[in-house]
Scaffold this motif. Structure first.
Motif, PDB file in Angstrom:
ATOM      1  N   THR A 198       0.858  -1.180   0.000  1.00 25.55           N
ATOM      2  CA  THR A 198       0.000   0.000   0.000  1.00 25.55           C
ATOM      3  C   THR A 198       0.892   1.227   0.000  1.00 25.55           C
ATOM      4  O   THR A 198       1.777   1.364   0.839  1.00 25.55           O
ATOM      5  N   ILE A 199       0.647   2.116  -0.957  1.00 31.02           N
ATOM      6  CA  ILE A 199       1.468   3.300  -1.139  1.00 31.02           C
ATOM      7  C   ILE A 199       0.618   4.555  -0.931  1.00 31.02           C
ATOM      8  O   ILE A 199      -0.457   4.687  -1.522  1.00 31.02           O
ATOM      9  N   LEU A 200       1.120   5.464  -0.113  1.00 26.35           N
ATOM     10  CA  LEU A 200       0.486   6.768   0.084  1.00 26.35           C
ATOM     11  C   LEU A 200       1.076   7.729  -0.942  1.00 26.35           C
ATOM     12  O   LEU A 200       2.296   7.823  -1.073  1.00 26.35           O
ATOM     13  N   VAL A 201       0.210   8.400  -1.689  1.00 27.33           N
ATOM     14  CA  VAL A 201       0.662   9.349  -2.708  1.00 27.33           C
ATOM     15  C   VAL A 201       0.082  10.720  -2.397  1.00 27.33           C
ATOM     16  O   VAL A 201      -1.138  10.887  -2.315  1.00 27.33           O
ATOM     17  N   THR A 202       0.973  11.705  -2.206  1.00 20.29           N
ATOM     18  CA  THR A 202       0.525  13.083  -2.104  1.00 20.29           C
ATOM     19  C   THR A 202       0.686  13.699  -3.492  1.00 20.29           C
ATOM     20  O   THR A 202       1.553  13.291  -4.253  1.00 20.29           O
ATOM     21  N   GLN A 247      -1.671  -0.242 -11.979  1.00 18.42           N
ATOM     22  CA  GLN A 247      -1.363  -1.277 -12.965  1.00 18.42           C
ATOM     23  C   GLN A 247      -0.499  -2.384 -12.367  1.00 18.42           C
ATOM     24  O   GLN A 247      -0.609  -3.543 -12.752  1.00 18.42           O
ATOM     25  N   ARG A 248       0.374  -2.002 -11.436  1.00 15.92           N
ATOM     26  CA  ARG A 248       1.226  -2.986 -10.757  1.00 15.92           C
ATOM     27  C   ARG A 248       0.453  -3.813  -9.748  1.00 15.92           C
ATOM     28  O   ARG A 248       0.945  -4.817  -9.248  1.00 15.92           O
ATOM     29  N   GLY A 249      -0.739  -3.337  -9.378  1.00 16.84           N
ATOM     30  CA  GLY A 249      -1.542  -4.039  -8.388  1.00 16.84           C
ATOM     31  C   GLY A 249      -1.420  -3.479  -6.985  1.00 16.84           C
ATOM     32  O   GLY A 249      -1.943  -4.061  -6.030  1.00 16.84           O
ATOM     33  N   ASN A 250      -0.746  -2.339  -6.845  1.00 18.91           N
ATOM     34  CA  ASN A 250      -0.621  -1.709  -5.534  1.00 18.91           C
ATOM     35  C   ASN A 250      -1.944  -1.114  -5.098  1.00 18.91           C
ATOM     36  O   ASN A 250      -2.728  -0.653  -5.924  1.00 18.91           O
ATOM     37  N   THR A 251      -2.162  -1.104  -3.797  1.00 11.40           N
ATOM     38  CA  THR A 251      -3.243  -0.323  -3.221  1.00 11.40           C
ATOM     39  C   THR A 251      -2.683   1.080  -3.018  1.00 11.40           C
ATOM     40  O   THR A 251      -1.555   1.232  -2.554  1.00 11.40           O
ATOM     41  N   VAL A 252      -3.468   2.094  -3.374  1.00  4.62           N
ATOM     42  CA  VAL A 252      -3.001   3.475  -3.314  1.00  4.62           C
ATOM     43  C   VAL A 252      -3.920   4.281  -2.416  1.00  4.62           C
ATOM     44  O   VAL A 252      -5.142   4.231  -2.555  1.00  4.62           O
ATOM     45  N   LYS A 253      -3.321   5.005  -1.482  1.00  7.46           N
ATOM     46  CA  LYS A 253      -4.033   6.018  -0.710  1.00  7.46           C
ATOM     47  C   LYS A 253      -3.614   7.353  -1.313  1.00  7.46           C
ATOM     48  O   LYS A 253      -2.461   7.754  -1.204  1.00  7.46           O
ATOM     49  N   ALA A 254      -4.537   8.009  -1.995  1.00  6.97           N
ATOM     50  CA  ALA A 254      -4.249   9.288  -2.640  1.00  6.97           C
ATOM     51  C   ALA A 254      -4.794  10.419  -1.783  1.00  6.97           C
ATOM     52  O   ALA A 254      -5.980  10.438  -1.445  1.00  6.97           O
ATOM     53  N   GLY A 288      -0.906   1.795   8.081  1.00  4.88           N
ATOM     54  CA  GLY A 288      -1.165   0.728   7.115  1.00  4.88           C
ATOM     55  C   GLY A 288      -0.479   0.890   5.777  1.00  4.88           C
ATOM     56  O   GLY A 288      -0.657   0.058   4.898  1.00  4.88           O
ATOM     57  N   VAL A 289       0.301   1.951   5.584  1.00  2.00           N
ATOM     58  CA  VAL A 289       0.997   2.107   4.311  1.00  2.00           C
ATOM     59  C   VAL A 289       2.407   1.522   4.406  1.00  2.00           C
ATOM     60  O   VAL A 289       3.015   1.484   5.473  1.00  2.00           O
ATOM     61  N   ASP A 290       2.902   1.061   3.277  1.00  3.29           N
ATOM     62  CA  ASP A 290       4.240   0.473   3.200  1.00  3.29           C
ATOM     63  C   ASP A 290       5.255   1.437   2.605  1.00  3.29           C
ATOM     64  O   ASP A 290       6.455   1.218   2.744  1.00  3.29           O
ATOM     65  N   GLY A 291       4.762   2.473   1.938  1.00  2.85           N
ATOM     66  CA  GLY A 291       5.657   3.439   1.319  1.00  2.85           C
ATOM     67  C   GLY A 291       4.930   4.744   1.069  1.00  2.85           C
ATOM     68  O   GLY A 291       3.696   4.794   1.046  1.00  2.85           O
ATOM     69  N   ILE A 292       5.718   5.804   0.900  1.00  2.00           N
ATOM     70  CA  ILE A 292       5.156   7.134   0.657  1.00  2.00           C
ATOM     71  C   ILE A 292       5.829   7.732  -0.562  1.00  2.00           C
ATOM     72  O   ILE A 292       7.054   7.731  -0.665  1.00  2.00           O
ATOM     73  N   LEU A 293       5.024   8.239  -1.473  1.00  2.00           N
ATOM     74  CA  LEU A 293       5.523   9.014  -2.608  1.00  2.00           C
ATOM     75  C   LEU A 293       4.987  10.428  -2.433  1.00  2.00           C
ATOM     76  O   LEU A 293       3.810  10.686  -2.655  1.00  2.00           O
ATOM     77  N   HIS A 294       5.853  11.303  -1.982  1.00  2.00           N
ATOM     78  CA  HIS A 294       5.451  12.681  -1.698  1.00  2.00           C
ATOM     79  C   HIS A 294       5.709  13.532  -2.940  1.00  2.00           C
ATOM     80  O   HIS A 294       6.840  13.878  -3.251  1.00  2.00           O
ATOM     81  N   LEU A 295       4.633  13.837  -3.667  1.00  3.11           N
ATOM     82  CA  LEU A 295       4.728  14.582  -4.916  1.00  3.11           C
ATOM     83  C   LEU A 295       4.026  15.933  -4.850  1.00  3.11           C
ATOM     84  O   LEU A 295       4.077  16.695  -5.805  1.00  3.11           O
ATOM     85  N   ALA A 296       3.382  16.217  -3.732  1.00  2.00           N
ATOM     86  CA  ALA A 296       2.610  17.458  -3.601  1.00  2.00           C
ATOM     87  C   ALA A 296       3.499  18.638  -3.258  1.00  2.00           C
ATOM     88  O   ALA A 296       4.519  18.502  -2.601  1.00  2.00           O
ATOM     89  N   SER A 297       3.069  19.780  -3.733  1.00  2.00           N
ATOM     90  CA  SER A 297       3.687  21.031  -3.353  1.00  2.00           C
ATOM     91  C   SER A 297       2.623  22.111  -3.425  1.00  2.00           C
ATOM     92  O   SER A 297       1.944  22.241  -4.446  1.00  2.00           O
ATOM     93  N   PRO A 298       2.429  22.843  -2.338  1.00  2.00           N
ATOM     94  CA  PRO A 298       1.439  23.920  -2.383  1.00  2.00           C
ATOM     95  C   PRO A 298       1.873  24.954  -3.412  1.00  2.00           C
ATOM     96  O   PRO A 298       3.027  25.367  -3.417  1.00  2.00           O
ATOM     97  N   LEU A 299       0.966  25.300  -4.276  1.00  2.00           N
ATOM     98  CA  LEU A 299       1.351  26.189  -5.367  1.00  2.00           C
ATOM     99  C   LEU A 299       0.283  27.247  -5.581  1.00  2.00           C
ATOM    100  O   LEU A 299      -0.819  26.955  -6.007  1.00  2.00           O
ATOM    101  N   SER A 300       0.625  28.454  -5.240  1.00  2.00           N
ATOM    102  CA  SER A 300      -0.269  29.579  -5.515  1.00  2.00           C
ATOM    103  C   SER A 300       0.622  30.746  -5.921  1.00  2.00           C
ATOM    104  O   SER A 300       0.842  31.676  -5.160  1.00  2.00           O
ATOM    105  N   ILE A 301       1.144  30.627  -7.104  1.00  2.00           N
ATOM    106  CA  ILE A 301       2.072  31.640  -7.595  1.00  2.00           C
ATOM    107  C   ILE A 301       1.295  32.739  -8.308  1.00  2.00           C
ATOM    108  O   ILE A 301       0.478  32.482  -9.177  1.00  2.00           O
ATOM    109  N   ASP A 302       1.562  33.957  -7.903  1.00  2.00           N
ATOM    110  CA  ASP A 302       1.042  35.101  -8.641  1.00  2.00           C
ATOM    111  C   ASP A 302       2.178  36.119  -8.754  1.00  2.00           C
ATOM    112  O   ASP A 302       3.287  35.887  -8.281  1.00  2.00           O
ATOM    113  N   ALA A 303       1.899  37.207  -9.357  1.00  2.00           N
ATOM    114  CA  ALA A 303       2.944  38.201  -9.623  1.00  2.00           C
ATOM    115  C   ALA A 303       3.574  38.748  -8.347  1.00  2.00           C
ATOM    116  O   ALA A 303       4.698  39.243  -8.382  1.00  2.00           O
ATOM    117  N   THR A 304       2.874  38.657  -7.222  1.00  2.00           N
ATOM    118  CA  THR A 304       3.402  39.218  -5.975  1.00  2.00           C
ATOM    119  C   THR A 304       4.020  38.169  -5.060  1.00  2.00           C
ATOM    120  O   THR A 304       4.489  38.503  -3.991  1.00  2.00           O
TER     121      THR A 304
END
Length: 127
Positions: free
Chosen positions: A9-13, A29-36, A84-100
């Protein structure tokens, strides 16, 4: 260190992002359970719709658990989700870019989010 197998089971941010959605597709596709992790119910619905209209994910609905965490940088935000997760893939990043936006604000938010994930991973009870 345990090996991550297709039954893990993999946690994905960041699963609602372009890269995150592709990573989830590969894991399913690999058959992993994913917590998104998503920030709202609407984003979870959109993620599921997007993933399961793809023929490659057909029949994999039971392998995906979408978890809503509205404030990803909140201290201990991931504690319950990480159980209950076996691994973490941390891909999130808060993104609120504006001119300022100042670079320090953007970088600081990303660092705080990463620290929140790491603190929960460190806390993870061992069963």
């Amino acid at each position: 260190m345990p090996v991550i197998s297709s039954s893990s089971t993999i946690l994905v941010t960041g699963g609602t992002g372009f890269i995150g959605a592709w990573v989830i597709t590969v894991l399913l596709q690999r058959g992993n359970t994913v917590k998104a992790i998503v920030r709202s119910e609407a984003k979870g619905v959109a993620l599921k719709r997007s993933l399961f209209q793809d023929k490659r994910n057909e029949g994999k609905e039971a392998l995906l658990d979408v978890v809503v965490i509205e404030d990803l940088t909140k201290d201990r935000a991931f504690d319950a989700t990480i159980i209950g997760v076996d691994g973490i893939l941390h891909l999130a990043s808060p993104l609120s870019i504006d001119a300022t936006s100042e670079p320090e604000e953007i970088i600081g938010s990303a660092v705080n989010l990463t620290l929140a994930v790491l603190k929960s991973a460190l806390w993870k009870p061992q069963f």
